[in-house]
Write a protein that holds these residues in place. Structure first.
Motif, short mmCIF file in Angstrom:
data_model
loop_
_atom_site.label_atom_id
_atom_site.label_comp_id
_atom_site.label_asym_id
_atom_site.label_seq_id
_atom_site.Cartn_x
_atom_site.Cartn_y
_atom_site.Cartn_z
N GLN A 43 0.84 -1.21 0.00
CA GLN A 43 0.00 0.00 0.00
C GLN A 43 0.87 1.25 0.00
OE1 GLN A 43 -2.88 -1.12 -1.19
NE2 GLN A 43 -3.84 0.42 0.07
N ASP A 44 1.92 1.24 0.81
CA ASP A 44 2.84 2.39 0.84
C ASP A 44 3.48 2.60 -0.52
OD1 ASP A 44 2.26 2.68 3.53
OD2 ASP A 44 4.17 1.86 4.23
N LEU A 45 3.90 1.51 -1.14
CA LEU A 45 4.54 1.63 -2.46
C LEU A 45 3.55 2.11 -3.51
CD1 LEU A 45 6.78 -1.55 -2.36
CD2 LEU A 45 7.55 0.82 -2.34
N ALA A 46 2.31 1.66 -3.42
CA ALA A 46 1.28 2.13 -4.36
C ALA A 46 1.07 3.64 -4.21
CB ALA A 46 -0.03 1.37 -4.14
N GLY A 47 1.09 4.11 -2.97
CA GLY A 47 0.96 5.55 -2.73
C GLY A 47 2.12 6.33 -3.31
N GLU A 48 3.31 5.80 -3.15
CA GLU A 48 4.49 6.47 -3.71
C GLU A 48 4.46 6.44 -5.24
OE1 GLU A 48 6.89 8.21 -1.72
OE2 GLU A 48 5.12 7.88 -0.47
N ALA A 49 4.00 5.33 -5.80
CA ALA A 49 3.88 5.24 -7.26
C ALA A 49 2.88 6.27 -7.78
CB ALA A 49 3.47 3.83 -7.67
N ALA A 50 1.81 6.50 -7.04
CA ALA A 50 0.83 7.51 -7.44
C ALA A 50 1.45 8.91 -7.42
CB ALA A 50 -0.39 7.45 -6.51
N LYS A 51 2.31 9.17 -6.43
CA LYS A 51 2.99 10.46 -6.39
C LYS A 51 3.88 10.63 -7.62
CE LYS A 51 3.27 10.71 -1.36
NZ LYS A 51 4.20 10.69 -0.21
N VAL A 52 4.61 9.57 -7.97
CA VAL A 52 5.48 9.64 -9.16
C VAL A 52 4.63 9.89 -10.40
CG1 VAL A 52 7.02 8.30 -10.66
CG2 VAL A 52 7.33 8.23 -8.18
N ARG A 53 3.51 9.17 -10.51
CA ARG A 53 2.62 9.36 -11.66
C ARG A 53 2.16 10.81 -11.74
NH1 ARG A 53 -2.29 6.95 -10.11
NH2 ARG A 53 -2.60 9.01 -9.22
N ASP A 54 1.77 11.38 -10.61
CA ASP A 54 1.28 12.77 -10.61
C ASP A 54 2.38 13.76 -10.99
OD1 ASP A 54 -1.17 11.76 -9.83
OD2 ASP A 54 -0.93 12.33 -7.70
#
Length: 64
Positions: A43-54
């Protein structure tokens, strides 16, 4: 593209790269953590991936 826009794109890409670098360590540690911790880590990594995407999407928008 003006210099200010280019600088902002560079900053966005740098931030995305720093997040990715931090995440790479977490991705490589899954073998060393308890099974119960895996969902939280993912879940933490998914959140960080979303930040990168943004950040990348912002850079794309500025580049047009």
């Amino acid at each position: 593209m003006d210099r200010d826009t280019r600088d902002l794109i560079d900053q966005l890409c740098t931030q995305a790269g720093m997040i990715m670098e931090d995440c790479s360590t977490a991705f490589l540690t899954t073998r060393r953590i308890d099974d119960e911790e895996i969902p939280r880590l993912l879940q933490d990594l998914a959140g960080e991936a979303a930040k990168v995407r943004d950040l990348v999407n912002a850079a794309i928008a500025l580049s047009k």
